[in-house]
Motif scaffolding. Structure first.
Motif, short mmCIF file in Angstrom:
data_model
loop_
_atom_site.label_atom_id
_atom_site.label_comp_id
_atom_site.label_asym_id
_atom_site.label_seq_id
_atom_site.Cartn_x
_atom_site.Cartn_y
_atom_site.Cartn_z
N THR A 49 60.61 80.83 -89.76
CA THR A 49 59.19 81.08 -89.99
C THR A 49 58.56 81.59 -88.71
O THR A 49 59.20 81.64 -87.66
CB THR A 49 58.49 79.80 -90.48
OG1 THR A 49 57.18 80.13 -90.93
CG2 THR A 49 58.40 78.76 -89.37
N ASN A 88 57.34 69.63 -86.23
CA ASN A 88 57.31 68.68 -87.34
C ASN A 88 55.94 68.02 -87.40
O ASN A 88 55.76 66.88 -86.96
CB ASN A 88 58.41 67.63 -87.18
CG ASN A 88 58.46 66.69 -88.36
OD1 ASN A 88 58.12 67.06 -89.48
ND2 ASN A 88 58.87 65.45 -88.12
N GLU A 128 69.71 83.06 -91.83
CA GLU A 128 69.09 81.76 -92.03
C GLU A 128 67.58 81.92 -92.19
O GLU A 128 66.97 82.86 -91.68
CB GLU A 128 69.37 80.84 -90.83
CG GLU A 128 70.79 80.32 -90.79
CD GLU A 128 70.95 79.22 -89.76
OE1 GLU A 128 69.92 78.75 -89.24
OE2 GLU A 128 72.09 78.83 -89.48
N LYS A 141 63.04 76.75 -86.89
CA LYS A 141 64.30 76.41 -86.24
C LYS A 141 64.67 77.46 -85.21
O LYS A 141 64.15 78.59 -85.22
CB LYS A 141 65.41 76.28 -87.27
CG LYS A 141 65.72 77.57 -88.02
CD LYS A 141 66.89 77.42 -88.96
CE LYS A 141 66.58 76.50 -90.11
NZ LYS A 141 67.67 76.48 -91.12
N SER A 196 71.22 81.28 -98.68
CA SER A 196 69.81 81.40 -99.06
C SER A 196 69.40 82.87 -99.09
O SER A 196 69.81 83.67 -98.24
CB SER A 196 68.93 80.62 -98.08
OG SER A 196 67.56 80.83 -98.37
N ALA A 244 61.01 77.48 -92.61
CA ALA A 244 61.76 76.56 -91.75
C ALA A 244 61.59 76.95 -90.29
O ALA A 244 61.86 78.09 -89.92
CB ALA A 244 63.24 76.58 -92.13
#
Length: 486
Positions: free
Chosen positions: A432, A242, A429, A422, A334, A420
């Motif tokens: 990246t 983040n 899902e 994760k 998605s 994303a």
């Protein structure tokens, strides 16, 4: 005078030196080349080498050192008050370079004149507009010291370019003249020219090594700088990514590393079996007309731009996997997912595996096939027990090349897998990879003094280590399972 024009002049001097040296030595021998130690071309080549090589080496070193010297001189014009709050000297120097380049372009395009530039130090109101006309964007306000530094930058760059042209051309002429005076019928021109060419070949072969050392060094130094600003423990073991350029960032590599390996694994699971089976068919079963058509058709996949694959993943594969698999199974909603990027990347990797494996399988000696058939083995048994073991090192190399290509892919991941970071086992899902985040962290005007920017170098070095580990693993597999034949 530009560097390209200087190099062209050096080559012209060297070419003229070759013909002049050759003509001179023939006249010195009275037209009888039997009196010469070497053939006339070697004498001309000696003059050409003396005229070109020292001048070109000087040009290379000049072009490397000139920007460093100019930066050091121009940065003295910048005062602490000229650096915006939260900015750095490097960002101001970026504006200085853009202004200097923009002034050159504006003068060349007729947008501004040198007289107008000389009066701008007292009126900078329309400078940004003038630079905008030639496509140069700078900071919202240009301070007098920054503009003064840009003009000094222009003057220094122009003066040093002219000095380089004079010095390099002078060295080229002096070298050619020196060689011209040295040659005589008994001069060992062949020995001298061959030693010089050998030295050039050694220098050329060392370029790859020096480039690798330079890449590793640049990554290593910036990574060490990053770890002075951010804890290495948090980088390697934190499970959160983040970045916040205003502070309070979590820069853990684990989510990115997991996404990179996961997407690459899916791509290899898709590409390796198909590519290897295609290679076996093309080399052992396909007729010549079929092979002549199929092999180039498969290799076309390697020439398709990755942005096209990304669009294919975004528009076709992603919605298809979402509508027919993810939503019915309750695994996601998605169209961006690991499976989307992995499947499309696998399609891209098929020719890397099939083409190289096909060449390796075809390189297996026909005598090994004949010997297997002579012992009563079937075609499939020969392929499984003789041909594939013999071709294993090359096949592993092909898979390794495909894996390296998958790990370094960016565009397909951006458009197919999302952004994303994760940790998840669900292939439907969005995730990246490391390469995507390297690009995002270095996009735009970046300040190379914050951990949020320097983390890109740590990510790059980590990716390099992962690739190196794959090479070591492949080497171990090849040595352990390779079939050796006399």
């Amino acid at each position: 005078m530009s560097a390209g024009l200087v190099i062209l002049v050096v080559f012209l001097i060297a070419s003229a030196g070759f013909y002049l040296g050759r003509s001179r030595i023939i006249r010195a021998a009275g037209g009888d080349i039997r009196k010469l130690h070497s053939r006339p071309n070697y004498y001309g080549l000696t003059v050409a080498l003396f005229g070109a090589v020292p001048a070109l080496l000087l040009t290379i070193f000049w072009l490397i050192l000139q920007p460093v010297y100019i930066e050091n001189q121009v940065s003295k014009q910048i005062e602490p008050g000229d650096i915006p709050e939260g900015g750095s000297l490097s960002l101001v120097m970026s504006d200085v370079r853009r202004i200097a380049d923009g002034l050159d372009v504006a003068v060349a395009d007729g947008v501004m004149t040198e007289d107008k530039i000389a009066t701008l130090d007292t009126d900078l109101t329309d400078l940004r507009a003038r630079l905008g006309e030639v496509g140069v964007a700078v900071a919202s306000d240009i301070k007098p010291n920054v503009f003064g530094a840009a003009t000094v930058y222009r003057e220094l760059a122009s003066g040093l370019r002219m000095a380089m042209a004079v010095v390099v051309i002078g060295v080229s002429l002096a070298g050619a003249a020196f060689a011209m005076l040295r040659i005589h019928p008994g001069y060992r021109a062949r020995n001298v020219s061959e030693r010089a060419i050998k030295a050039l070949l050694i220098l050329s072969s060392s370029v790859a090594i020096l480039t690798t050392i330079g890449i590793i060094s640049s990554l290593l130094f910036e990574t060490l700088h990053f770890f002075k600003l951010y804890q290495a423990r948090d980088f390697f073991f934190s499970m959160t990514w983040n970045p916040q350029f205003r502070g309070g960032s979590d820069l853990g590599i684990l989510p990115l590393l997991w996404g990179t390996l996961y997407v690459s694994f899916v791509a290899l699971v898709f590409a390796v079996p198909i590519g290897l089976l295609a290679a076996v068919y093309l080399s052992e079963y396909a007729s010549k007309p079929v092979r002549a058509f199929a092999k180039p058709a498969i290799e076309i996949l390697a020439g398709i731009p990755t942005i096209v694959y990304g669009l294919f993943a975004l528009i076709t594969v992603g919605p298809l996997l979402r509508d027919y698999f993810a939503q019915p199974l309750g695994l996601g909603n998605s169209s961006s997912s690991v499976l989307t990027a992995g499947v499309v990347m696998g399609i891209m990797l098929i020719p890397f595996v099939s083409s190289l494996s096909d060449d390796v399988i075809n390189a297996v000696p026909q005598t090994m096939r004949d010997g297997s058939y002579g012992l009563g083995a079937t075609k499939s048994e020969t392929i499984k027990q003789v041909i594939l073991p013999a071709a294993l090192p090359g096949i592993v190399g092909a898979v390794l090349l495909a894996a390296s290509r998958a790990i370094g892919e960016t565009m397909i991941v951006v458009m197919g897998a999302g952004a994303a970071a994760k940790l998840s086992l669900n292939p439907f899902e969005a995730m990246t990879t490391i390469t995507v985040k390297i690009v995002s962290q270095l996009t735009g005007d970046t300040e190379f003094a914050s951990p949020e920017t320097l983390v890109a170098f740590a990510l790059g070095l980590s990716l390099f280590v992962v690739t190196l580990g794959l090479n070591v693993l492949a080497l171990y597999i090849v040595r352990k399972y390779r079939e050796q034949y006399e």
